[in-house]
Design a protein around this motif. Structure first.
Motif, PDB file in Angstrom:
ATOM      1  N   ALA A 150      -5.608   6.928  13.226  1.00 46.31           N
ATOM      2  CA  ALA A 150      -7.018   7.127  12.891  1.00 46.31           C
ATOM      3  C   ALA A 150      -7.191   6.849  11.407  1.00 46.31           C
ATOM      4  O   ALA A 150      -6.280   7.076  10.613  1.00 46.31           O
ATOM      5  CB  ALA A 150      -7.458   8.543  13.226  1.00 46.31           C
ATOM      6  N   CYS A 151      -8.365   6.331  11.035  1.00 43.99           N
ATOM      7  CA  CYS A 151      -8.668   6.040   9.641  1.00 43.99           C
ATOM      8  C   CYS A 151      -9.943   6.776   9.257  1.00 43.99           C
ATOM      9  O   CYS A 151     -10.965   6.628   9.916  1.00 43.99           O
ATOM     10  CB  CYS A 151      -8.827   4.533   9.434  1.00 43.99           C
ATOM     11  N   GLN A 152      -9.845   7.585   8.192  1.00 45.28           N
ATOM     12  CA  GLN A 152     -10.999   8.341   7.740  1.00 45.28           C
ATOM     13  C   GLN A 152     -10.897   8.540   6.233  1.00 45.28           C
ATOM     14  O   GLN A 152      -9.827   8.864   5.715  1.00 45.28           O
ATOM     15  CB  GLN A 152     -11.056   9.693   8.446  1.00 45.28           C
ATOM     16  N   ASP A 153     -12.007   8.349   5.546  1.00 42.82           N
ATOM     17  CA  ASP A 153     -12.096   8.551   4.099  1.00 42.82           C
ATOM     18  C   ASP A 153     -11.020   7.777   3.330  1.00 42.82           C
ATOM     19  O   ASP A 153     -10.448   8.273   2.370  1.00 42.82           O
ATOM     20  CB  ASP A 153     -12.007  10.042   3.751  1.00 42.82           C
ATOM     21  N   GLY A 154     -10.724   6.566   3.766  1.00 40.12           N
ATOM     22  CA  GLY A 154      -9.774   5.718   3.057  1.00 40.12           C
ATOM     23  C   GLY A 154      -8.321   6.030   3.314  1.00 40.12           C
ATOM     24  O   GLY A 154      -7.440   5.496   2.630  1.00 40.12           O
ATOM     25  N   LEU A 155      -8.035   6.880   4.295  1.00 44.29           N
ATOM     26  CA  LEU A 155      -6.656   7.210   4.640  1.00 44.29           C
ATOM     27  C   LEU A 155      -6.391   6.861   6.097  1.00 44.29           C
ATOM     28  O   LEU A 155      -7.125   7.293   6.991  1.00 44.29           O
ATOM     29  CB  LEU A 155      -6.364   8.696   4.432  1.00 44.29           C
ATOM     30  N   THR A 192       0.855  -1.183   0.000  1.00 43.02           N
ATOM     31  CA  THR A 192       0.000   0.000   0.000  1.00 43.02           C
ATOM     32  C   THR A 192       0.888   1.229   0.000  1.00 43.02           C
ATOM     33  O   THR A 192       1.983   1.211   0.564  1.00 43.02           O
ATOM     34  CB  THR A 192      -0.965  -0.004   1.207  1.00 43.02           C
ATOM     35  N   ALA A 193       0.439   2.285  -0.650  1.00 43.75           N
ATOM     36  CA  ALA A 193       1.215   3.511  -0.742  1.00 43.75           C
ATOM     37  C   ALA A 193       1.192   4.252   0.590  1.00 43.75           C
ATOM     38  O   ALA A 193       0.138   4.384   1.211  1.00 43.75           O
ATOM     39  CB  ALA A 193       0.661   4.398  -1.852  1.00 43.75           C
ATOM     40  N   VAL A 194       2.362   4.735   1.024  1.00 45.27           N
ATOM     41  CA  VAL A 194       2.481   5.437   2.300  1.00 45.27           C
ATOM     42  C   VAL A 194       3.347   6.686   2.091  1.00 45.27           C
ATOM     43  O   VAL A 194       4.418   6.601   1.509  1.00 45.27           O
ATOM     44  CB  VAL A 194       3.113   4.545   3.393  1.00 45.27           C
ATOM     45  N   ASP A 195       2.861   7.828   2.568  1.00 42.55           N
ATOM     46  CA  ASP A 195       3.657   9.047   2.617  1.00 42.55           C
ATOM     47  C   ASP A 195       4.154   9.207   4.045  1.00 42.55           C
ATOM     48  O   ASP A 195       3.404   8.954   4.996  1.00 42.55           O
ATOM     49  CB  ASP A 195       2.826  10.277   2.249  1.00 42.55           C
ATOM     50  N   PRO A 198      -8.253   2.359   0.880  1.00 37.93           N
ATOM     51  CA  PRO A 198      -9.607   2.465   0.324  1.00 37.93           C
ATOM     52  C   PRO A 198     -10.419   1.197   0.545  1.00 37.93           C
ATOM     53  O   PRO A 198      -9.939   0.086   0.342  1.00 37.93           O
ATOM     54  CB  PRO A 198      -9.360   2.705  -1.171  1.00 37.93           C
ATOM     55  N   GLY A 199     -11.641   1.381   0.975  1.00 36.34           N
ATOM     56  CA  GLY A 199     -12.569   0.264   1.132  1.00 36.34           C
ATOM     57  C   GLY A 199     -12.319  -0.631   2.327  1.00 36.34           C
ATOM     58  O   GLY A 199     -12.997  -1.641   2.479  1.00 36.34           O
ATOM     59  N   LEU A 200     -11.378  -0.296   3.199  1.00 40.72           N
ATOM     60  CA  LEU A 200     -11.105  -1.141   4.357  1.00 40.72           C
ATOM     61  C   LEU A 200     -11.838  -0.628   5.588  1.00 40.72           C
ATOM     62  O   LEU A 200     -11.981   0.576   5.798  1.00 40.72           O
ATOM     63  CB  LEU A 200      -9.608  -1.193   4.657  1.00 40.72           C
ATOM     64  N   LYS A 201     -12.292  -1.571   6.396  1.00 46.08           N
ATOM     65  CA  LYS A 201     -12.922  -1.243   7.669  1.00 46.08           C
ATOM     66  C   LYS A 201     -11.832  -1.137   8.728  1.00 46.08           C
ATOM     67  O   LYS A 201     -10.745  -1.686   8.580  1.00 46.08           O
ATOM     68  CB  LYS A 201     -13.909  -2.342   8.063  1.00 46.08           C
ATOM     69  N   HIS A 202     -12.153  -0.460   9.827  1.00 45.41           N
ATOM     70  CA  HIS A 202     -11.189  -0.321  10.926  1.00 45.41           C
ATOM     71  C   HIS A 202     -10.706  -1.684  11.403  1.00 45.41           C
ATOM     72  O   HIS A 202      -9.534  -1.851  11.729  1.00 45.41           O
ATOM     73  CB  HIS A 202     -11.820   0.436  12.103  1.00 45.41           C
ATOM     74  N   SER A 203     -11.583  -2.657  11.435  1.00 44.35           N
ATOM     75  CA  SER A 203     -11.226  -3.984  11.943  1.00 44.35           C
ATOM     76  C   SER A 203     -10.282  -4.740  11.008  1.00 44.35           C
ATOM     77  O   SER A 203      -9.690  -5.725  11.404  1.00 44.35           O
ATOM     78  CB  SER A 203     -12.490  -4.810  12.179  1.00 44.35           C
ATOM     79  N   GLY A 262      -2.756  -5.291   6.969  1.00 47.54           N
ATOM     80  CA  GLY A 262      -4.186  -5.505   6.842  1.00 47.54           C
ATOM     81  C   GLY A 262      -4.464  -6.464   5.714  1.00 47.54           C
ATOM     82  O   GLY A 262      -3.556  -7.094   5.170  1.00 47.54           O
ATOM     83  N   GLU A 263      -5.735  -6.561   5.362  1.00 48.70           N
ATOM     84  CA  GLU A 263      -6.120  -7.451   4.265  1.00 48.70           C
ATOM     85  C   GLU A 263      -7.276  -6.830   3.498  1.00 48.70           C
ATOM     86  O   GLU A 263      -8.303  -6.487   4.069  1.00 48.70           O
ATOM     87  CB  GLU A 263      -6.514  -8.824   4.781  1.00 48.70           C
ATOM     88  N   LYS A 264      -7.056  -6.680   2.196  1.00 47.02           N
ATOM     89  CA  LYS A 264      -8.116  -6.214   1.304  1.00 47.02           C
ATOM     90  C   LYS A 264      -8.787  -7.458   0.747  1.00 47.02           C
ATOM     91  O   LYS A 264      -8.151  -8.294   0.120  1.00 47.02           O
ATOM     92  CB  LYS A 264      -7.541  -5.384   0.157  1.00 47.02           C
ATOM     93  N   LYS A 265     -10.087  -7.579   0.992  1.00 45.55           N
ATOM     94  CA  LYS A 265     -10.809  -8.773   0.546  1.00 45.55           C
ATOM     95  C   LYS A 265     -11.594  -8.463  -0.722  1.00 45.55           C
ATOM     96  O   LYS A 265     -12.110  -7.371  -0.901  1.00 45.55           O
ATOM     97  CB  LYS A 265     -11.737  -9.274   1.646  1.00 45.55           C
ATOM     98  N   ARG A 266     -11.668  -9.442  -1.584  1.00 46.53           N
ATOM     99  CA  ARG A 266     -12.444  -9.328  -2.803  1.00 46.53           C
ATOM    100  C   ARG A 266     -13.901  -9.643  -2.475  1.00 46.53           C
ATOM    101  O   ARG A 266     -14.188 -10.399  -1.565  1.00 46.53           O
ATOM    102  CB  ARG A 266     -11.905 -10.316  -3.844  1.00 46.53           C
ATOM    103  N   ASP A 267     -14.811  -9.037  -3.213  1.00 45.41           N
ATOM    104  CA  ASP A 267     -16.228  -9.345  -3.035  1.00 45.41           C
ATOM    105  C   ASP A 267     -16.420 -10.851  -3.150  1.00 45.41           C
ATOM    106  O   ASP A 267     -15.880 -11.489  -4.054  1.00 45.41           O
ATOM    107  CB  ASP A 267     -17.079  -8.642  -4.100  1.00 45.41           C
ATOM    108  N   ASP A 268     -17.197 -11.408  -2.245  1.00 44.35           N
ATOM    109  CA  ASP A 268     -17.374 -12.864  -2.229  1.00 44.35           C
ATOM    110  C   ASP A 268     -18.683 -13.228  -2.920  1.00 44.35           C
ATOM    111  O   ASP A 268     -19.763 -12.990  -2.405  1.00 44.35           O
ATOM    112  CB  ASP A 268     -17.368 -13.374  -0.784  1.00 44.35           C
ATOM    113  N   PHE A 269     -18.560 -13.798  -4.104  1.00 42.84           N
ATOM    114  CA  PHE A 269     -19.734 -14.268  -4.844  1.00 42.84           C
ATOM    115  C   PHE A 269     -19.729 -15.794  -4.926  1.00 42.84           C
ATOM    116  O   PHE A 269     -20.240 -16.372  -5.869  1.00 42.84           O
ATOM    117  CB  PHE A 269     -19.742 -13.688  -6.272  1.00 42.84           C
ATOM    118  N   ALA A 270     -19.128 -16.442  -3.960  1.00 38.05           N
ATOM    119  CA  ALA A 270     -18.982 -17.894  -4.005  1.00 38.05           C
ATOM    120  C   ALA A 270     -20.319 -18.612  -4.058  1.00 38.05           C
ATOM    121  O   ALA A 270     -20.429 -19.691  -4.637  1.00 38.05           O
ATOM    122  CB  ALA A 270     -18.187 -18.375  -2.805  1.00 38.05           C
ATOM    123  N   SER A 271     -21.355 -18.011  -3.481  1.00 36.38           N
ATOM    124  CA  SER A 271     -22.650 -18.692  -3.459  1.00 36.38           C
ATOM    125  C   SER A 271     -23.349 -18.642  -4.820  1.00 36.38           C
ATOM    126  O   SER A 271     -24.257 -19.417  -5.075  1.00 36.38           O
ATOM    127  CB  SER A 271     -23.548 -18.069  -2.388  1.00 36.38           C
TER     128      SER A 271
END
Length: 124
Positions: free
Chosen positions: A88-93, A4-7, A22-27, A45-54
């Motif tokens: 702190a995490c806000q607006d994807g940062l 992930t890009a870090v300044d 982007p798109g990550l929850k605090h947890s 962390g871990e960015k998960k792909r949408d799960d359409f397995a069902s």
């Protein structure tokens, strides 16, 4: 493992790490400071792909968004105040603030008067 890009910015009283999340929850974000031989700030962390397995009818036509685990490590300077780190995490940062310890007082020469008596100084 993805990255992930870090300044990293240095301010007069702190170091500031700003990471794209982007798109990550605090947890899903983990910030650690490891203190062994060196002081290391670890952002993971871990960015998960949408799960359409069902639904077996769906297949991806194009995949451009990265997914998977990521980790970044940074060696912290000697003047980092490890006990004061905040995040702190806000607006994807994700913003991690590492305060600096105040610099030591500069060595100043001291001058003082010594009373000179009339008796002799005993030999060592």
């Amino acid at each position: 493992m993805a990255t992930t890009a870090v300044d990293v910015k240095e301010l007069p009283n702190s170091y500031v790490f700003v990471a794209d999340m982007p798109g990550l929850k605090h947890s899903e974000i983990k910030v650690q400071v490891q203190v062994e031989n060196d002081s290391v700030l670890k952002i993971s962390g871990e960015k998960k792909r949408d799960d359409f397995a069902s639904d077996t009818e769906i297949k991806y036509v194009r995949v451009e968004r990265s997914a998977g685990k990521f980790m970044r490590k940074f060696n912290l300077p000697a003047n980092a105040n490890l006990d004061g780190i905040s995040a702190a995490c806000q607006d994807g940062l994700l913003t991690v603030i590492v305060p600096k310890n105040p610099p030591p007082d500069p060595h100043r020469p001291r001058t003082f008067d010594v009373n000179v008596g009339s008796s002799t100084v005993p030999p060592p």
